[in-house]
Design a protein around this motif. Sequence first.
Motif, PDB file in Angstrom:
ATOM      1  N   GLN A  59       0.786  -1.155   0.007  1.00 25.90           N
ATOM      2  CA  GLN A  59      -0.056  -0.017   0.010  1.00 25.90           C
ATOM      3  C   GLN A  59       0.822   1.332  -0.072  1.00 25.90           C
ATOM      4  O   GLN A  59       0.618   2.166  -0.639  1.00 25.90           O
ATOM      5  CB  GLN A  59      -0.835   0.054   1.274  1.00 25.90           C
ATOM      6  N   ILE A  60       1.907   1.080   0.795  1.00 27.27           N
ATOM      7  CA  ILE A  60       2.784   2.510   1.144  1.00 27.27           C
ATOM      8  C   ILE A  60       3.349   2.770  -0.549  1.00 27.27           C
ATOM      9  O   ILE A  60       3.601   4.256  -0.832  1.00 27.27           O
ATOM     10  CB  ILE A  60       3.944   2.279   2.040  1.00 27.27           C
ATOM     11  N   GLU A  63       0.865   4.873  -2.439  1.00 21.65           N
ATOM     12  CA  GLU A  63       0.452   5.992  -2.274  1.00 21.65           C
ATOM     13  C   GLU A  63       1.690   6.798  -2.507  1.00 21.65           C
ATOM     14  O   GLU A  63       1.537   7.999  -2.950  1.00 21.65           O
ATOM     15  CB  GLU A  63       0.471   5.948  -0.620  1.00 21.65           C
ATOM     16  N   ARG A  64       2.995   6.234  -2.444  1.00 20.59           N
ATOM     17  CA  ARG A  64       4.146   6.981  -2.719  1.00 20.59           C
ATOM     18  C   ARG A  64       4.504   7.106  -4.282  1.00 20.59           C
ATOM     19  O   ARG A  64       5.387   7.976  -4.884  1.00 20.59           O
ATOM     20  CB  ARG A  64       5.363   6.644  -1.913  1.00 20.59           C
ATOM     21  N   ASP A 449      10.266   5.190   8.054  1.00 23.07           N
ATOM     22  CA  ASP A 449       8.724   5.643   7.665  1.00 23.07           C
ATOM     23  C   ASP A 449       8.011   4.334   7.191  1.00 23.07           C
ATOM     24  O   ASP A 449       6.930   4.269   7.677  1.00 23.07           O
ATOM     25  CB  ASP A 449       8.712   6.509   6.341  1.00 23.07           C
ATOM     26  N   VAL A 450       8.507   3.592   6.653  1.00 24.49           N
ATOM     27  CA  VAL A 450       8.175   2.167   6.256  1.00 24.49           C
ATOM     28  C   VAL A 450       7.928   1.208   7.503  1.00 24.49           C
ATOM     29  O   VAL A 450       6.772   0.613   7.682  1.00 24.49           O
ATOM     30  CB  VAL A 450       9.029   1.362   5.154  1.00 24.49           C
ATOM     31  N   LYS A 452       7.099   2.543  10.573  1.00 19.79           N
ATOM     32  CA  LYS A 452       6.163   3.107  11.225  1.00 19.79           C
ATOM     33  C   LYS A 452       4.851   2.638  10.732  1.00 19.79           C
ATOM     34  O   LYS A 452       4.031   2.145  11.264  1.00 19.79           O
ATOM     35  CB  LYS A 452       6.490   4.673  11.306  1.00 19.79           C
ATOM     36  N   TYR A 453       4.807   2.744   9.440  1.00 21.09           N
ATOM     37  CA  TYR A 453       3.558   2.614   8.447  1.00 21.09           C
ATOM     38  C   TYR A 453       3.252   1.277   8.776  1.00 21.09           C
ATOM     39  O   TYR A 453       2.052   0.747   9.117  1.00 21.09           O
ATOM     40  CB  TYR A 453       3.886   2.831   7.166  1.00 21.09           C
ATOM     41  N   ARG A 454       4.139   0.315   8.595  1.00 24.29           N
ATOM     42  CA  ARG A 454       3.763  -1.417   8.784  1.00 24.29           C
ATOM     43  C   ARG A 454       3.609  -1.707  10.067  1.00 24.29           C
ATOM     44  O   ARG A 454       2.587  -2.649  10.086  1.00 24.29           O
ATOM     45  CB  ARG A 454       5.268  -2.182   8.261  1.00 24.29           C
ATOM     46  N   GLU A 456       2.023  -0.069  12.053  1.00 27.82           N
ATOM     47  CA  GLU A 456       0.501   0.654  12.318  1.00 27.82           C
ATOM     48  C   GLU A 456      -0.381  -0.373  11.597  1.00 27.82           C
ATOM     49  O   GLU A 456      -1.835  -0.653  12.122  1.00 27.82           O
ATOM     50  CB  GLU A 456       0.474   2.176  12.234  1.00 27.82           C
ATOM     51  N   ASN A 457      -0.194  -0.510  10.529  1.00 28.58           N
ATOM     52  CA  ASN A 457      -0.900  -1.147   9.451  1.00 28.58           C
ATOM     53  C   ASN A 457      -0.965  -2.590   9.655  1.00 28.58           C
ATOM     54  O   ASN A 457      -2.155  -3.259   9.360  1.00 28.58           O
ATOM     55  CB  ASN A 457      -0.757  -0.907   8.013  1.00 28.58           C
ATOM     56  N   GLU A 462       1.277   1.554  17.518  1.00 34.07           N
ATOM     57  CA  GLU A 462       1.879   2.825  17.019  1.00 34.07           C
ATOM     58  C   GLU A 462       3.225   2.899  17.981  1.00 34.07           C
ATOM     59  O   GLU A 462       3.271   2.475  18.987  1.00 34.07           O
ATOM     60  CB  GLU A 462       0.800   3.756  17.424  1.00 34.07           C
TER      61      GLU A 462
END
Length: 530
Positions: A59-60, A63-64, A449-450, A452-454, A456-457, A462
Amino acid sequence: MGTYADEINRRRTFAIISHPDAGKTTLTEKFLLYGGAINLAGSVKGKATARHAVSDWMQIEKERGISVTSSVLQFSYDGFCINILDTPGHQDFSEDTYRTLMAADSAVMVIDASKGVEAQTRKLFKVCVMRHIPIFTFINKLDRDANDTFELLDDIEKELGIATCPVNWPIGSGKNFKGVYERESGCVITYADTEKGTKEGHATRIPLAETENLTAQIGEEFLSQLTEEIELLDGASAPFDLEQIQAGNLTPVFFGSALTNFGVEIFLQHFLKMTTTPLPRKADIGLIDPVEHDFSAFVFKIQANMNKAHRDRIAFMRVCSGRFDVNEEVRHVQGGRVMRLSQPQQIMADERKILSEAYAGDIIGVFDPGIFSIGDTVCMPGEQFSYEGIPTFAPEHFARVRQVDTMKRKQFVKGIMQIAQEGAIQIFQEFNTGMEEIIVGVVGVLQFDVLKYRLENEYNVEIKLENLPYEYIRWIENKDIDLDKLTGTSDMKKIKDLKDNPLLLFVNQWSIGMTMERNEGLILSEFGRS
């Protein structure tokens, strides 16, 4: 089904490398279009409703608009079975690309015709040179205004230190892009824009000798410029030499536009003629021949949660020799056990196909219950050997990681451990504190960033990241060292990795030498042991 040799000899396995935005994902997609693997070309970026490129599945990434992980795609074309390893272009993910190149027999380097060789291309290229991987260059985006063609070739030769041999030559660029001249056949292939998503435009082949016909097609000015450039080219460029290409000393160069699909099939056809069948690989018992030897493979990538619904972990293996049979047991050398590989599959981006067999050159994904590590070897039960390991890159950025909700400790530890096993991040513990204080090291800051994103998702956790000032990491080679008695510098931090190996972090490079002086016999290393 033919013999093993027939199946193995029709395999071609290559990685696509480039700087971000050079058009690598679009080129991959067009290859799949020719192989009939997809019917409509997607769109890498653009409107939210647009279809995303088949090789960008996380998904990231959507988005990017960048590839974060390497995906593996297989298709058939003209009797060949082709395995493409699509790699992240962004430099923060160069470690993943490096590992992926270990699984490829050749590399396709995509260069933007208006930018030439860019920083990331240089870094990846060095890996190819280190491994003597043959490199094929596709200069893309001729449908836009491009740099001077001779300058582009000069750039490759100077920046990358490899001789170039243009297989075809562009006529104009941007709005004036007329097509390419094919040196071997002496024909001009004219360019006509293709309809979006279709396979090919109306390309016409005209021999250079037919000046009247050519003048009508491309105009007198472009024809006289082409004639001049061909003369220059014949005198200046390296002669075509397949041996030199296969040794990685000479790169054949092609021109085209992946977006409009011009020159892609021409490139694919030439490329397949020039690349080799799967090559022998180095192991601790010598070279392993792909045809003569029984089944063996090595793990070059681990990916968790490709399918969020199943919370799975996939170990990607490059089959190095023989034939894989789903019903046969294999030896996991590093784990010291004989087992069956569970749910072997071929993965087309995020779609899967369960396999019953695979051959040397193929890439297979197998379910990993948490036993595989990057670099592991699998072979037949009666054998015991290991393929050469994949070195660990030293991280350059460090941060302390804390979970926001302390009640989610279990998910947090599980998530961070699984992502670390994929090799994208490295995790360390404060000396003497265990898992209470976790420090994460990454090669590129985008990995934070990846992470943190992963978390959470995929794990519903968090985290807060506190950047640390350290830039240099060293593994301690001495087995008998007492860390409590080690005398360091004020900017040094003692940590350990997950295997309890002691390490040191430094803010300043000069502190490394000073620490070694203060502790006689101390041996520090830049590389981790896999």
